[in-house]
Design an enzyme around this catalytic site. Structure first.
Site, mmCIF file in Angstrom:
data_model
loop_
_atom_site.group_PDB
_atom_site.id
_atom_site.type_symbol
_atom_site.label_atom_id
_atom_site.label_comp_id
_atom_site.label_asym_id
_atom_site.label_seq_id
_atom_site.Cartn_x
_atom_site.Cartn_y
_atom_site.Cartn_z
ATOM 1 N N MET A 160 0.862 -1.186 0.000
ATOM 2 C CA MET A 160 0.000 0.000 0.000
ATOM 3 C C MET A 160 0.891 1.226 0.000
ATOM 4 S SD MET A 160 -2.988 -1.170 2.656
ATOM 5 C CE MET A 160 -3.920 0.336 2.421
ATOM 6 N N GLU A 161 0.956 1.867 -1.139
ATOM 7 C CA GLU A 161 1.854 3.002 -1.334
ATOM 8 C C GLU A 161 1.599 4.101 -0.305
ATOM 9 O OE1 GLU A 161 4.739 5.488 -3.118
ATOM 10 O OE2 GLU A 161 4.373 3.331 -3.136
ATOM 11 N N GLN A 197 8.249 -5.310 -4.828
ATOM 12 C CA GLN A 197 7.348 -5.100 -5.966
ATOM 13 C C GLN A 197 7.935 -4.039 -6.895
ATOM 14 O OE1 GLN A 197 3.421 -2.879 -6.032
ATOM 15 N NE2 GLN A 197 2.635 -4.978 -6.185
ATOM 16 N N CYS A 251 -1.950 -0.636 -9.585
ATOM 17 C CA CYS A 251 -1.990 0.678 -8.939
ATOM 18 C C CYS A 251 -2.939 1.609 -9.692
ATOM 19 C CB CYS A 251 -0.596 1.298 -8.888
ATOM 20 S SG CYS A 251 -0.593 2.932 -8.093
ATOM 21 N N LYS A 309 0.431 -8.733 -9.452
ATOM 22 C CA LYS A 309 -0.802 -8.264 -8.816
ATOM 23 C C LYS A 309 -1.574 -7.435 -9.841
ATOM 24 C CE LYS A 309 -2.623 -6.448 -4.505
ATOM 25 N NZ LYS A 309 -3.411 -5.241 -4.770
ATOM 26 N N ASN A 347 -7.953 -10.663 -3.201
ATOM 27 C CA ASN A 347 -7.686 -9.417 -2.486
ATOM 28 C C ASN A 347 -8.833 -8.445 -2.736
ATOM 29 O OD1 ASN A 347 -5.873 -6.517 -3.296
ATOM 30 N ND2 ASN A 347 -6.044 -7.236 -1.205
ATOM 31 N N GLY A 348 -9.153 -7.658 -1.703
ATOM 32 C CA GLY A 348 -10.152 -6.611 -1.858
ATOM 33 C C GLY A 348 -11.325 -6.746 -0.916
ATOM 34 N N GLY A 396 -5.242 -5.741 2.866
ATOM 35 C CA GLY A 396 -4.732 -4.395 2.695
ATOM 36 C C GLY A 396 -5.268 -3.471 3.767
ATOM 37 N N ARG A 397 -6.253 -2.651 3.401
ATOM 38 C CA ARG A 397 -6.785 -1.664 4.345
ATOM 39 C C ARG A 397 -7.378 -2.314 5.586
ATOM 40 N NH1 ARG A 397 -11.053 1.230 1.150
ATOM 41 N NH2 ARG A 397 -11.289 -0.865 0.304
#
EC number: 1.3.1.-
Length: 314
Positions: free
Chosen positions: A9-10, A69, A99, A140, A200-201, A224-225
């Site tokens: 996660m940038e 990555q 992204c 990804k 993912n998600g 992720g989040r």
């Protein structure tokens, strides 16, 4: 057996956050924020800056492997940098085709590459040729850019090019992070590829994880989040109880130590507010704490709200 990965996660999941979350436990792999590759071989210091774990055999302090990555559009440059990353200790290479950031997409990186199936194939095949077979090359992707028309073709191209595994964020670039995630589309992709697929998600809870597994037909997931909203989410999915708010506050104080006494002290006020924004989803108390510190500009002002007036010892 289910594998759980921590998502790249940038600007959010940097090496400090990876260290903290993997010490809480439950992760089998971390993927770094992307290393931006244009048209040249990057110096080792760039990889060390984004992935300091390379200096410790590519592992977090908890022993969790970290995979670098790469993001870019030039197959040859990506291949050269992939070789460098694994030579420095990365546990394989992940390629970013997901992204959604406008600045990244404008420079023909990330999700915009999903418009060109041949381009995906060219990148992965070049990187796979260059990187020793003992190292995994993974990708990804999202379900597409504007729509999902190429989702299956893109996944098949990644497999044909030699990818060892695909992680699918179950939304298009245009859908961004808006719910829902279309986990059933991952199941469609799985029908057409033989390599492992990771879902993912929109996984915020153990219930979400189970629903995702059932709808995507994937055993393995990437968080992720959700991992920021519930810091021990990986453990909760494996059967543990969610962290209490007091435990979370201690975590925030511990993170203060990372940030202030590490190399990112100037980012601390914004970073802690950002994290509280995620925590609000799971903890009502986070909203009140955020309001207390919202206008504060320095760590010295913020810390007493986290740990009381007893002082902080790094």
């Amino acid at each position: 057996m289910m594998q759980i990965s921590l998502a790249p996660m940038e600007g959010v999941v940097d090496h400090l956050m990876r260290d903290m979350l993997t010490q809480i436990g439950g992760y089998d792999l971390c993927v770094t924020e992307f290393v931006r590759v244009v048209d040249q071989l990057l110096p080792a210091k760039v990889f060390y800056r984004l992935c300091p774990e390379l200096k410790q055999q590519g592992l977090t302090r908890a022993g969790t492997p970290v995979r670098v990555q790469l993001l870019g559009q030039d197959p040859v440059s990506l291949a050269e940098n992939a070789v460098r990353a694994v030579s420095l200790g990365s546990h394989g290479i992940d390629l970013n085709f997901g992204c959604p950031a406008k600045t990244v997409n404008k420079s023909k990186g990330g999700a915009v590459l999903l418009k060109q199936t041949q381009g995906l194939y060219d990148i992965v095949s070049e990187v796979r040729r260059a990187v020793d077979k003992k190292h995994k090359v993974t990708a990804k992707m999202r379900l597409g850019f504007e729509d999902k028309a190429l989702a299956i073709d893109n996944a098949m191209a990644l497999e044909a090019a030699g990818a060892d595994l695909i992680t699918v964020h179950a939304r298009t670039k245009v859908e961004g992070y808006k719910p829902p995630a279309y986990w059933d589309w991952i199941a469609r992709i799985r029908e057409h590829v033989r390599i492992p697929v990771v879902a993912n998600g929109e996984i915020w809870s153990a219930e979400d994880a189970l629903a995702c597994q059932q709808q995507s037909h994937c055993q393995d997931i990437m968080l992720g989040r959700g991992a920021l909203a519930l810091p021990n989410l990986a453990q909760v999915i494996r059967g543990a109880s969610p962290m209490s708010w007091e435990q979370v506050k201690q975590l925030l104080a511990d993170y203060s130590g990372y940030e202030i006494y590490g190399d990112k002290g100037r980012y601390y006020p914004n970073r802690i507010k950002q994290w509280l924004g995620y925590l609000k989803r799971q903890y009502t108390q986070a909203d009140a704490l955020f309001e207390q510190i919202r206008t504060l500009k320095t760590a010295q002002q913020i810390l007493p709200h986290l740990i009381g007036e007893t002082g902080f010892k790094p």
